[in-house]
Scaffold this active site. Sequence first.
Site, PDB file in Angstrom:
ATOM      1  CD  GLU A 279      -1.283   4.072  10.527  1.00  9.64           C
ATOM      2  OE1 GLU A 279      -0.590   4.194  11.328  1.00  9.64           O
ATOM      3  OE2 GLU A 279      -0.877   3.578   9.284  1.00  9.64           O
TER       4      GLU A 279
ATOM      5  CB  CYS B 129       1.979   1.883  -6.429  1.00  9.99           C
ATOM      6  SG  CYS B 129       0.642   0.561  -6.525  1.00  9.99           S
TER       7      CYS B 129
ATOM      8  N   GLY C 195      -3.778  -2.137   1.328  1.00 11.96           N
ATOM      9  CA  GLY C 195      -3.635  -3.125   0.486  1.00 11.96           C
ATOM     10  C   GLY C 195      -4.654  -2.985   0.085  1.00 11.96           C
TER      11      GLY C 195
ATOM     12  CB  SER D 258      -9.572   2.497  -3.928  1.00 10.69           C
ATOM     13  OG  SER D 258      -8.818   2.657  -4.942  1.00 10.69           O
TER      14      SER D 258
ATOM     15  CB  CYS E 114      -4.408   8.891  -0.677  1.00 11.13           C
ATOM     16  SG  CYS E 114      -5.992   8.861  -0.209  1.00 11.13           S
TER      17      CYS E 114
HETATM   18  N1  SAH Z   1      -5.259  -0.667  -3.401  1.00  6.99           N
HETATM   19  C1  SAH Z   1      -6.091   0.309  -3.878  1.00  6.99           C
HETATM   20  C2  SAH Z   1      -6.227   0.904  -2.576  1.00  6.99           C
HETATM   21  C3  SAH Z   1      -5.350   1.433  -1.767  1.00  6.99           C
HETATM   22  S1  SAH Z   1      -4.252   3.476  -1.986  1.00  6.99           S
HETATM   23  C4  SAH Z   1      -6.023   0.992  -5.160  1.00  6.99           C
HETATM   24  O1  SAH Z   1      -4.180   0.933  -5.271  1.00  6.99           O
HETATM   25  O2  SAH Z   1      -6.433   1.549  -5.599  1.00  6.99           O
HETATM   26  C5  SAH Z   1      -5.889   4.086  -2.636  1.00  6.99           C
HETATM   27  C6  SAH Z   1      -5.609   5.582  -3.190  1.00  6.99           C
HETATM   28  O3  SAH Z   1      -4.656   6.375  -2.711  1.00  6.99           O
HETATM   29  C7  SAH Z   1      -5.354   4.738  -4.710  1.00  6.99           C
HETATM   30  O4  SAH Z   1      -6.359   5.452  -5.822  1.00  6.99           O
HETATM   31  C8  SAH Z   1      -4.366   5.802  -4.387  1.00  6.99           C
HETATM   32  O5  SAH Z   1      -3.365   5.304  -5.959  1.00  6.99           O
HETATM   33  C9  SAH Z   1      -3.598   6.845  -3.441  1.00  6.99           C
HETATM   34  N2  SAH Z   1      -2.425   6.961  -3.092  1.00  6.99           N
HETATM   35  C10 SAH Z   1      -1.012   5.385  -2.630  1.00  6.99           C
HETATM   36  N3  SAH Z   1      -0.151   6.509  -2.261  1.00  6.99           N
HETATM   37  C11 SAH Z   1       0.171   7.864  -2.633  1.00  6.99           C
HETATM   38  C12 SAH Z   1       0.023   9.188  -2.038  1.00  6.99           C
HETATM   39  N4  SAH Z   1       1.406   8.890  -1.920  1.00  6.99           N
HETATM   40  N5  SAH Z   1      -0.945  10.219  -2.122  1.00  6.99           N
HETATM   41  C13 SAH Z   1      -2.168  10.903  -2.566  1.00  6.99           C
HETATM   42  N6  SAH Z   1      -2.113   9.290  -3.036  1.00  6.99           N
HETATM   43  C14 SAH Z   1      -1.688   7.906  -2.792  1.00  6.99           C
END
Ligand code: SAH
Length: 345
Positions: free
Chosen positions: A91, A115, A166, A198, A338
């Site tokens: 996506e 995560c 990713g 990021s 996000c």
């Molecule tokens: N792997 C990279 C990029 C993908 S995630 C990273 O970790 O930065 C992009 C952003 O979305 C990250 O800052 C992550 O912490 C945040 N994120 C992940 N899950 C989320 C959620 N459910 N709500 C809000 N932000 C989230």
Amino acid sequence: MLKWIYDLSYDELKEDVCKLKMPGYVADQIFQWLYEKSIDDIAAWSNISKQNRSLLSRKFNTRPDKIIAIEENKEGTGKFLIQLIDGSRIEAVLIREKKHLTLCISTQVGCALKCKFCATGIMGFKRNLTCGEILCQVLLVKREAAASLPQQKRMPKVNIVFMGMGEPLLNYENLKKALAIITSGKGIGILPRNITVSTAGILAGIKRLEEDFTAIKVGFSLNSPDATLREELMPVSKREKLSEILTYFKNTSRKHRLTFEYVLIKGVNDSLKDAGKVSALLRGIPCKINLIPYNENGNIDYETPSAADVEAFCEYLCARNYTVMIRWSKGRDIKSACGQLAVEI
Ligand code: SAH
């Protein structure tokens, strides 16, 4: 077997073009058609001779990946489901802001980092995206954005954030190759300073990125100032230590301020005590802080904090002279915010 053209760097394409006994500048013309004009039908490349066009079509596949669904909400945020050549799906997201567009691009099919709060993490990891698969997202989403502009309206400025599915820095070689074309004047021509990569915190990757592209911005997903809680939320930080990453940030100068992303999760990392720790931890690092109120996912238990708690967290940091933005994600209603990107793999 035809070569998929989007996987080739400019130099690789030029080499192939020369092998076909065409002048080197044909590579420039091809790049212009593909990346500046966004026309992938070789038959339409009118400044290349018919004979050479026919040779090219026997050598290269110029068909980009396929958009199989677009979901848009009223605010103009669009989620693109894209099918890759092997059938995998990813996506990408288009966010229309007042003065610019933001393209949120994926770098892997799924994610290996697990995560705890992230839907992509839950779906697991399938494979890295190739250079062409990263590039095509930019091309396709940009093309769609251009097509939807009211007549005579010029294309607004485009920002790219590598915040889709990713971990970009665990796919560094392909990301680097794609970034070279995205930022090159011969390619898509997006200024490096309008691009943010990021990361959950892959130190070797951060160093390489900052060496290779000094003007590209780095976003670091901090998410907790407490190393133990961070390790629990983001298992990758057991090997990529927060203290080492922050030491690196403190001791190296860069063109741009770092961005710290901080997902605010109700009752987990959203107290003023946490804000105090963040303030102490980031002292001395030129940065801005993006607070992202948690976007809920059906099968993960975490919750979004109240607006009042988000404000309080923000004000605490602002009062200590930090630049802080609250990022209430657009596109929560279409699961494109996000941490909400997930497809079946
Ligand atoms: N792997 C990279 C990029 C993908 S995630 C990273 O970790 O930065 C992009 C952003 O979305 C990250 O800052 C992550 O912490 C945040 N994120 C992940 N899950 C989320 C959620 N459910 N709500 C809000 N932000 C989230």
